[in-house]
Motif scaffolding. Sequence first.
Motif, PDB file in Angstrom:
ATOM      1  N   TRP A   1       0.794  -1.232   0.000  1.00 46.15           N
ATOM      2  CA  TRP A   1       0.000   0.000   0.000  1.00 46.15           C
ATOM      3  C   TRP A   1       0.828   1.286   0.000  1.00 46.15           C
ATOM      4  CZ3 TRP A   1      -0.979  -4.049   3.460  1.00 46.15           C
ATOM      5  CH2 TRP A   1      -2.089  -4.843   3.132  1.00 46.15           C
ATOM      6  N   THR A   2       2.112   1.197   0.336  1.00 46.50           N
ATOM      7  CA  THR A   2       2.930   2.393   0.484  1.00 46.50           C
ATOM      8  C   THR A   2       4.126   2.337  -0.455  1.00 46.50           C
ATOM      9  OG1 THR A   2       2.335   2.499   2.835  1.00 46.50           O
ATOM     10  CG2 THR A   2       4.242   3.782   2.139  1.00 46.50           C
ATOM     11  N   ASN A   3       4.435   3.464  -1.088  1.00 46.84           N
ATOM     12  CA  ASN A   3       5.621   3.548  -1.926  1.00 46.84           C
ATOM     13  C   ASN A   3       6.844   3.745  -1.024  1.00 46.84           C
ATOM     14  OD1 ASN A   3       7.628   3.965  -3.779  1.00 46.84           O
ATOM     15  ND2 ASN A   3       6.847   5.921  -4.523  1.00 46.84           N
ATOM     16  N   MET A   4       7.472   2.646  -0.651  1.00 47.72           N
ATOM     17  CA  MET A   4       8.582   2.724   0.290  1.00 47.72           C
ATOM     18  C   MET A   4       9.837   3.330  -0.329  1.00 47.72           C
ATOM     19  SD  MET A   4       7.505   1.830   3.224  1.00 47.72           S
ATOM     20  CE  MET A   4       9.033   1.605   4.141  1.00 47.72           C
ATOM     21  N   CYS A   5       9.865   3.461  -1.659  1.00 47.34           N
ATOM     22  CA  CYS A   5      11.019   4.117  -2.283  1.00 47.34           C
ATOM     23  C   CYS A   5      11.111   5.562  -1.809  1.00 47.34           C
ATOM     24  CB  CYS A   5      10.897   4.066  -3.803  1.00 47.34           C
ATOM     25  SG  CYS A   5      10.962   2.392  -4.480  1.00 47.34           S
ATOM     26  N   THR A   6       9.957   6.178  -1.559  1.00 48.31           N
ATOM     27  CA  THR A   6       9.946   7.544  -1.034  1.00 48.31           C
ATOM     28  C   THR A   6      10.560   7.590   0.358  1.00 48.31           C
ATOM     29  OG1 THR A   6       7.954   8.100  -2.273  1.00 48.31           O
ATOM     30  CG2 THR A   6       8.457   9.465  -0.362  1.00 48.31           C
ATOM     31  N   TYR A   7      10.216   6.611   1.188  1.00 44.15           N
ATOM     32  CA  TYR A   7      10.618   6.641   2.592  1.00 44.15           C
ATOM     33  C   TYR A   7      12.005   6.057   2.851  1.00 44.15           C
ATOM     34  CZ  TYR A   7       5.822   7.999   3.381  1.00 44.15           C
ATOM     35  OH  TYR A   7       4.629   8.684   3.352  1.00 44.15           O
ATOM     36  N   THR A   8      12.560   5.312   1.902  1.00 41.86           N
ATOM     37  CA  THR A   8      13.926   4.805   2.084  1.00 41.86           C
ATOM     38  C   THR A   8      14.962   5.803   1.566  1.00 41.86           C
ATOM     39  OG1 THR A   8      13.746   3.576  -0.011  1.00 41.86           O
ATOM     40  CG2 THR A   8      13.262   2.371   2.016  1.00 41.86           C
ATOM     41  N   SER A   9      14.498   6.923   1.037  1.00 36.06           N
ATOM     42  CA  SER A   9      15.425   7.966   0.580  1.00 36.06           C
ATOM     43  C   SER A   9      16.087   8.645   1.782  1.00 36.06           C
ATOM     44  CB  SER A   9      14.672   9.003  -0.265  1.00 36.06           C
ATOM     45  OG  SER A   9      13.701   9.678   0.530  1.00 36.06           O
ATOM     46  N   ASN A  10      17.143   9.389   1.500  1.00 34.54           N
ATOM     47  CA  ASN A  10      17.857  10.136   2.548  1.00 34.54           C
ATOM     48  C   ASN A  10      18.284   9.239   3.709  1.00 34.54           C
ATOM     49  OD1 ASN A  10      17.726  12.747   1.326  1.00 34.54           O
ATOM     50  ND2 ASN A  10      15.564  12.856   1.885  1.00 34.54           N
ATOM     51  N   ALA A  11      18.909   8.114   3.348  1.00 37.03           N
ATOM     52  CA  ALA A  11      19.454   7.174   4.348  1.00 37.03           C
ATOM     53  C   ALA A  11      18.384   6.582   5.255  1.00 37.03           C
ATOM     54  CB  ALA A  11      20.535   7.852   5.186  1.00 37.03           C
ATOM     55  N   GLY A  12      17.135   6.544   4.754  1.00 33.95           N
ATOM     56  CA  GLY A  12      16.043   5.963   5.525  1.00 33.95           C
ATOM     57  C   GLY A  12      15.206   6.986   6.255  1.00 33.95           C
ATOM     58  N   LEU A  13      15.568   8.261   6.184  1.00 32.82           N
ATOM     59  CA  LEU A  13      14.815   9.304   6.873  1.00 32.82           C
ATOM     60  C   LEU A  13      13.574   9.732   6.101  1.00 32.82           C
ATOM     61  CD1 LEU A  13      17.731  11.619   8.084  1.00 32.82           C
ATOM     62  CD2 LEU A  13      16.808   9.553   9.149  1.00 32.82           C
ATOM     63  N   GLY A  14      13.549   9.463   4.796  1.00 38.72           N
ATOM     64  CA  GLY A  14      12.428   9.897   3.974  1.00 38.72           C
ATOM     65  C   GLY A  14      12.603  11.332   3.512  1.00 38.72           C
ATOM     66  N   PRO A  15      11.620  11.862   2.793  1.00 36.22           N
ATOM     67  CA  PRO A  15      11.735  13.216   2.243  1.00 36.22           C
ATOM     68  C   PRO A  15      11.731  14.282   3.322  1.00 36.22           C
ATOM     69  CG  PRO A  15       9.521  12.348   1.900  1.00 36.22           C
ATOM     70  CD  PRO A  15      10.340  11.216   2.433  1.00 36.22           C
ATOM     71  N   ARG A  16      12.372  15.397   3.036  1.00 33.38           N
ATOM     72  CA  ARG A  16      12.349  16.530   3.951  1.00 33.38           C
ATOM     73  C   ARG A  16      10.931  17.075   4.060  1.00 33.38           C
ATOM     74  NH1 ARG A  16      17.287  19.592   3.575  1.00 33.38           N
ATOM     75  NH2 ARG A  16      16.085  21.450   4.180  1.00 33.38           N
ATOM     76  N   VAL A  17      10.590  17.627   5.227  1.00 34.53           N
ATOM     77  CA  VAL A  17       9.260  18.209   5.400  1.00 34.53           C
ATOM     78  C   VAL A  17       9.097  19.419   4.489  1.00 34.53           C
ATOM     79  CG1 VAL A  17       9.026  17.416   7.768  1.00 34.53           C
ATOM     80  CG2 VAL A  17       9.990  19.678   7.326  1.00 34.53           C
ATOM     81  N   VAL A  18       7.890  19.578   3.989  1.00 32.45           N
ATOM     82  CA  VAL A  18       7.563  20.726   3.145  1.00 32.45           C
ATOM     83  C   VAL A  18       6.627  21.664   3.891  1.00 32.45           C
ATOM     84  CG1 VAL A  18       6.497  21.476   0.990  1.00 32.45           C
ATOM     85  CG2 VAL A  18       7.888  19.386   1.035  1.00 32.45           C
ATOM     86  N   SER A  19       5.592  21.074   4.505  1.00 28.72           N
ATOM     87  CA  SER A  19       4.613  21.876   5.237  1.00 28.72           C
ATOM     88  C   SER A  19       5.137  22.220   6.627  1.00 28.72           C
ATOM     89  CB  SER A  19       3.294  21.098   5.360  1.00 28.72           C
ATOM     90  OG  SER A  19       2.370  21.777   6.175  1.00 28.72           O
ATOM     91  N   ASN A  20       5.049  23.507   6.982  1.00 29.68           N
ATOM     92  CA  ASN A  20       5.496  23.969   8.302  1.00 29.68           C
ATOM     93  C   ASN A  20       4.421  24.880   8.891  1.00 29.68           C
ATOM     94  OD1 ASN A  20       7.025  24.479  10.570  1.00 29.68           O
ATOM     95  ND2 ASN A  20       8.476  25.850   9.549  1.00 29.68           N
ATOM     96  N   PRO A  21       3.248  24.303   9.198  1.00 37.07           N
ATOM     97  CA  PRO A  21       2.121  25.122   9.661  1.00 37.07           C
ATOM     98  C   PRO A  21       2.426  25.832  10.971  1.00 37.07           C
ATOM     99  CG  PRO A  21       1.694  22.786  10.054  1.00 37.07           C
ATOM    100  CD  PRO A  21       2.940  22.868   9.227  1.00 37.07           C
ATOM    101  N   GLY A  22       2.147  27.111  11.005  1.00 40.81           N
ATOM    102  CA  GLY A  22       2.393  27.875  12.225  1.00 40.81           C
ATOM    103  C   GLY A  22       3.855  27.927  12.608  1.00 40.81           C
ATOM    104  N   ARG A  23       4.738  27.675  11.631  1.00 39.95           N
ATOM    105  CA  ARG A  23       6.185  27.656  11.883  1.00 39.95           C
ATOM    106  C   ARG A  23       6.514  26.776  13.095  1.00 39.95           C
ATOM    107  NH1 ARG A  23       9.127  30.915   8.980  1.00 39.95           N
ATOM    108  NH2 ARG A  23      10.826  30.907  10.494  1.00 39.95           N
TER     109      ARG A  23
END
Length: 486
Positions: free
Chosen positions: A96-118
């Motif tokens: 159900w999940t595209n683990m290629c996205t989450y195994t990126s960056n040495a297993g940390l996954g993608p950097r956060v994009v949304s920063n609501p309320g800083r």
Amino acid sequence: MEKINGHKWRSRSLVMISLSVLFWVLLFHSNPSDPPLPTTTTTTTTTIRAAAQPAKQEYQPRHDNDSCLGRYIYVHDLPHRFNMGLIDECGTLSTWTNMCTYTSNAGLGPRVVSNPGRVFPDTSCWHETNQFTLELIFYNRMKKYPCLTEDSSRAAAVYVPYFPGLDVARYLWGHNNSARDAMALDLVRWLRARPEWGVMGGRDHFMVGGRITWDFRRMSEEENDWGNKLLMLPEVKNMSTLVIEASPYDSIDIAIPYPTYFHPSRKEQVLKWQQKLRTQKRPYLFSFVGAPRPNIGTSIRDLIIHQCKRSKRCALLQCDKSSNKKKNNDCHSAGRVMKLFSRSVFCLQPQGDSYTRRSTFDAILGGCIPVFFHPGSAYVQYEWHLPREYGEYSVFVGEEEVRTGKGDILEKRLVGIGKERVREMRERVIGLVPKLVYGDPRGWTGEGDAFDVAVEGVIERVRRRREGVVGGEERRGKGEWESYFS
């Protein structure tokens, strides 16, 4: 003439030998204050396997002033298919999940994009990390561990870089037991053939399984039974396996924290986050992030969600499929989750499909005091990372109290905790943050994070095994919680 020449040759030879002996005598005695040269013991496969007592293993480094004394780790050079070969085929790791996205960056996954309320003061160290990538994160951290050795006789412990959780996840649904067990069985065959295994029969070996223990504990050969039998294999029972949830019934495995969204590179980033937590306004008395469990008749989640909806002092982020798509996505957004937790005084942590939840560590990361309803969710887990004095950092409300309590029992209980006590508990929670997060494997320069604590725990466990300490492997005793597990 030939006799004369032969006599001269022999005389010259005797002179040369005498001079040579004199040279070496002078060399060794010219500086009596020099320490003796260290001796090197070459250990063959035969002598390792013939060792009668594990305590006789020569694992100490050669120099007393070595900063890695007693901390060396030897890493098995496993075939590629047991670890990074799985990452190469990341598209097969989940249905159900595209683990290629989450195994990126040495297993940390993608950097956060949304920063609501800083909510994040520094987004560079925040990632949308999947809860099941711990094996890869740990593996990449181990590659930078400062006390690695290629000489297994010097090692305090031996790391097996197998990714059992990513392996078994491919076959948990719609596959037979042979498929689930295949790589685990291949692993133990490979280990048994290694000379390092013979030293202690694997009792100095450890590995990391980034799933809950029940995914590795199939008790029968029935095809409809769950998981594989990794932890049931005699060889693996000798090892130490670190998982995100351990069994409260034996000491085969040890629980270490789920990965969170925060992966600092420097100690200063941790201190900055802690300071933000201390000054953060918290308008919500309590909050809950999660979904109901209608398929689990004993679950109290419906009651918790109901009480949260009724209270003006509770914030709810409901994650079930019946919620609209936006809200459901919010449950997997680091920004949305951490904004809610960092604005809440207490965070409700009922059981999920198993005893524990990744949400517990996200809540603590947000400086939110966790509220547990079953001791299996934390108190008999995470023995190396959480305090034994559970009342210092959490609140316990028994499940039966929620079921039978009149009215909004949760709000009443939490309101009754004095402000000074809340302040003390929050400070304890914030103080736990450094050793519950996994530093960025690509550049962590600090010390004492969740990885470091886990490695120290393994080394101590192996030391006690090596010395034959009785009771050295017992899990945190169930004690007062015995009735919850009967």
